[in-house]
Write a protein that holds these residues in place. Sequence first.
Motif, short mmCIF file in Angstrom:
data_model
loop_
_atom_site.label_atom_id
_atom_site.label_comp_id
_atom_site.label_asym_id
_atom_site.label_seq_id
_atom_site.Cartn_x
_atom_site.Cartn_y
_atom_site.Cartn_z
N ALA A 594 0.86 -1.18 0.00
CA ALA A 594 0.00 0.00 0.00
C ALA A 594 0.90 1.24 0.00
CB ALA A 594 -0.90 -0.01 1.23
N PRO A 595 0.88 2.04 -1.05
CA PRO A 595 1.83 3.16 -1.15
C PRO A 595 1.63 4.22 -0.08
CG PRO A 595 0.21 3.26 -2.92
CD PRO A 595 -0.01 1.95 -2.23
N ASN A 596 0.46 4.30 0.52
CA ASN A 596 0.22 5.33 1.53
C ASN A 596 0.35 4.79 2.94
OD1 ASN A 596 -1.99 3.78 0.87
ND2 ASN A 596 -3.50 5.32 1.45
N TYR A 597 0.98 3.60 3.10
CA TYR A 597 1.23 3.01 4.41
C TYR A 597 2.64 2.47 4.48
CZ TYR A 597 -3.80 3.03 5.53
OH TYR A 597 -5.09 3.40 5.80
N ASN A 598 3.19 2.43 5.69
CA ASN A 598 4.37 1.62 5.97
C ASN A 598 3.86 0.27 6.45
OD1 ASN A 598 6.59 3.48 5.51
ND2 ASN A 598 5.79 4.62 7.27
N GLN A 599 4.10 -0.77 5.67
CA GLN A 599 3.52 -2.07 5.97
C GLN A 599 4.52 -3.03 6.58
OE1 GLN A 599 1.56 -2.71 2.02
NE2 GLN A 599 -0.03 -3.70 3.24
N LEU A 600 4.03 -3.81 7.52
CA LEU A 600 4.78 -4.93 8.07
C LEU A 600 3.89 -6.16 7.93
CD1 LEU A 600 7.35 -5.87 9.59
CD2 LEU A 600 6.06 -5.54 11.71
N PHE A 601 4.46 -7.22 7.36
CA PHE A 601 3.68 -8.43 7.09
C PHE A 601 3.98 -9.50 8.15
CE2 PHE A 601 4.58 -6.33 3.05
CZ PHE A 601 3.30 -6.14 2.57
N TYR A 602 2.98 -10.28 8.45
CA TYR A 602 3.17 -11.40 9.36
C TYR A 602 2.42 -12.60 8.80
CZ TYR A 602 -1.52 -10.22 11.12
OH TYR A 602 -2.87 -9.95 11.22
N GLN A 603 2.97 -13.78 9.02
CA GLN A 603 2.34 -14.97 8.50
C GLN A 603 2.77 -16.19 9.30
OE1 GLN A 603 4.59 -14.36 4.67
NE2 GLN A 603 4.67 -16.58 4.69
N PRO A 604 1.91 -17.20 9.39
CA PRO A 604 2.27 -18.44 10.09
C PRO A 604 3.45 -19.10 9.40
CG PRO A 604 -0.09 -18.33 9.67
CD PRO A 604 0.53 -17.23 8.88
N ASN A 605 4.28 -19.76 10.19
CA ASN A 605 5.48 -20.40 9.68
C ASN A 605 5.54 -21.81 10.25
OD1 ASN A 605 7.77 -20.32 8.07
ND2 ASN A 605 9.10 -19.72 9.76
N VAL A 606 5.71 -22.80 9.39
CA VAL A 606 5.73 -24.20 9.82
C VAL A 606 7.01 -24.86 9.33
CG1 VAL A 606 4.53 -26.42 9.74
CG2 VAL A 606 3.21 -24.30 9.72
N GLY A 607 7.67 -25.60 10.21
CA GLY A 607 8.86 -26.34 9.85
C GLY A 607 8.90 -27.68 10.57
N TYR A 608 9.95 -28.44 10.25
CA TYR A 608 10.06 -29.75 10.91
C TYR A 608 11.50 -30.23 10.87
CZ TYR A 608 9.71 -34.71 11.90
OH TYR A 608 9.89 -35.95 12.46
N ASN A 609 11.95 -30.80 11.99
CA ASN A 609 13.10 -31.69 11.99
C ASN A 609 12.88 -32.73 13.08
OD1 ASN A 609 14.60 -31.00 14.54
ND2 ASN A 609 14.77 -28.98 13.55
#
Length: 936
Positions: A594-609
């Motif tokens: 969004a050009p009229n905002y400073n954006q920070l994104f967040y999202q679920p993260n899944v891993g495995y060992n």
Amino acid sequence: MKKSYYISFLLFIVTTITFSQQNEIQINATLNSEKNTLQIQQEILYFNNSNTELNSIFLHNWANSFKDRETPLSKRFIEDFRKDLYFANEKDIGYSKIKNISINFNNSIYKELENRPDILEVYLENPLKPKENVRIKITYIVKIPNAKFTGYGKNNNGYHLRYWYITPAIYKSDWQIMSNLNLDDLFEDVTTFDIKITTPSNLTLVSSLKQDLVKKQPSFEYHLYGKNKKDVILNIEKKSNFKNFNTDSHNIVTDVLEDDINDDLTKDILNREIKFLKNFLGDFPLDKVIIDKTTQGKNPVYGLTQLPDFLSPYSDIFKYDLKMFKAISKRYLEQTLLINQRTDYWLIDGLQNYLMLEYVNRFYPEIKLLGKVSNSWFLKRFNISKLNFNEKYPLIYQFTARKFLDQSLTTSADSLSNFNRKIVSKYKSGLGFTYLNGFLGEGILDKSIYNFYQQNKLNITSTKDFQETLSTNTEKDINWFFKDYLHTNKKIDYTIDDVKEEKDSLKVIIKNKRNITAPVAFYGIKNKEIKLKKWLTNIDSTKTIAVAKDEFDQLVLNYENIYPEYNTLDNWYNTEKKFFNKPFKFTLIKDVKAPNYNQLFYQPNVGYNFYDGLILGMKFHNKPLIKRNLEFRIAPAYALKSQMINGSFSILYNQFFEETSIYKISYGIAGNTLQYAPDLSYSSLNPFVDIQFKRKSLRDATSEFITAKLVSIDKEVAPTAIKTDQDSYSVLSLSYNYINPDIIKELRYNFSTEFSKDFSKAAVDFRYRKLTSSDTQLDFRVFAGTFIHNNSEGDYFSFGLDRANDYLFQLNYYGRSEDSGIFSQQFIITEGGFKSVLPTRFANQYMLSLNSSIGLWRWIEFYNDVAFLKNRKEPLFFGYENGIRFNFIHNIFEIYFPLYSNNGWEISQEAYPQKIRFTFTGDLGAIFNFFRRGFF
């Protein structure tokens, strides 16, 4: 001025009618459906409409482009990672076998061009002077190829034929010859056709010409004819799905139909489309237009028709309307404007996409980019859901431009990457017309398009003619467009650099951030409405303008996305005084920035060992769908099995280069912490620099890069253990990598060195994979590594024969410390590359290993490896093994079954299932890179 213009135009028309004569082609053909051949007797009346005396005539014989694996078409497919024509069966290939060529009833000498068998040069006994003609007679047989290669040829329902006959090349200053590269861009002159074709009576013929049918059992004879025609398409099918729609001015013949749209509504849609086109272009010299599924499907409306119907967010009428409008508008333009689309493709693409943009603006201004799902509870919060359908054009351009993967609009079409050829260059061309329309104003562009089309339809034309037409209708400077915009891939990028308050005005400083000077659209916004709009020109560095104070909420550049811009995020300025010029916004997953905002994104993260188990976390980053130069990511996580908090972070800056052999330099630092053994974790910190070199062209899939990184590892040790140098260390790694993923001859090699307090080493990894003429895969790999010095204890830093210790923690081992169980059987081909576990597994002096495999059947291969290992104070060890390799997806999913090695017959020993090795990666990036080959 206008009077002289009309006189010049009248003289041009008179001259054209008087001196330019139209070629004629007569064809008598018989279709043999058992042998899939056409027996053809063809006569060409060729007029020399140039001012040059000709000693030979070039003919396009594209039917011969399917003859073998050495044709330009087959080589083109290999570049696109397609090997179907290269390994085609005899029954599937096509060719054109010339029996005889005569000129003016005398046998003629002719030849196929070297390495270009789809182009013929016919020598003239006497030079052909300007305005004279010759009669060329050709007897030949066309073997029709399988339609799976290009969509044209033999299919399950019969035949769909395009470029099936021989046609003269155009002479314009020189011969405009081109080989078939599956670009559907043959440069033909308009011609008078008279064709008789005999087919079996169980087949029905539909063509792009007028036609009559004479029934003659057991075969049908069709008579096809037309004037001012080119690119004759034939559909000869068992069951014809074509329907005729007699609109107000044209007969549209198509098998592109929608089950849920009845014939009356289809006719109304077609009438509206043609009326719209006539308003822009004027009258068309066509009475019949054929739109077939194959040709339409090769030029789809991207983003509209790729999803299955049950997932499509658009109405059936909207999809069908745009699909047909794009097909009809492209067919009209290609049939009536004789433009060399190999070298001047942007003009046709630009006109067609501009018409698409205007059509959507006129009839579907409310349609969003994501269609009806834009208002869903989940997606409506995303910025991408607020974009209109037409905003996909600047979005896709910017996606490519930010990666510096776009190409100039005058790049030859056969040199464009597939992504540019199919999408990006078309979009940039259309946006170029939108840019001109906005800048010139007052309908000047639309008037110029109308004049250009009417003056040049059915004539050979080019960009130069369009530029001249446009220049007559405006006094504004348009050289920037026909120079930098078309001829370079320079990026437009302006910003509001500063705003200074004065008594009753604001002084706005606009800065040009890059190396192209082009018009800029400046806006004043109040309550989300445009209150001021002006075009600014000649900003080569900075320019200051004054606007009234307290009249606008925001000052914005390119507010309406009229032109494609490299970066639009710094185009906004809020006139209200705030701590931040743009407020912060948190957004789930990824989004369009969004050009009229400073954006920070967040999202679920899944891993495995194996030691942490399932790892659940949240990733915070600043990476929207369109790449940024500065990227950061932090990903804290919680492991369910180890019940430990872990995670990773990275900061990366990409510096791109336009004028050097370097593509980009990436500077960054990354770190992470995970479990490497039960209840034992490690942490790593890796500052790095990566230098990536430019490819020879964007059609070249090779990559070449140098990486320097300092890897610092700190490992936990068991409470009863003493921490050693193997638990806390730093290694400086330098490597050079070359990758050529050619589908027939793949070549990869890597040179690497490592320096640490206790050791230094150097290694080379060379890999070569080849498909033989019988489609048998041969795979060879050589690894050679030596220690320059080695003061370390044990084998932790040694070369591994069957499994690298991975002390840099860069390989995706799911159970890196396991010596039994399923995770100990995971195999990543590195260092020794052995699959069997031999008595000597490591080398602390040097190692030489040779791995090979040969295809047996499809994805089943036989592998054979040998190696020499040298350890201090021990004799040289010679290792060998062989077995069966199931190579389902190369380097992504493979299974190895050992047979014989230093251990003897592996298959007869106990616990054989534990000796089976497998390669499996869940790395989505690696999987994506495998399947995207040949597109970017």
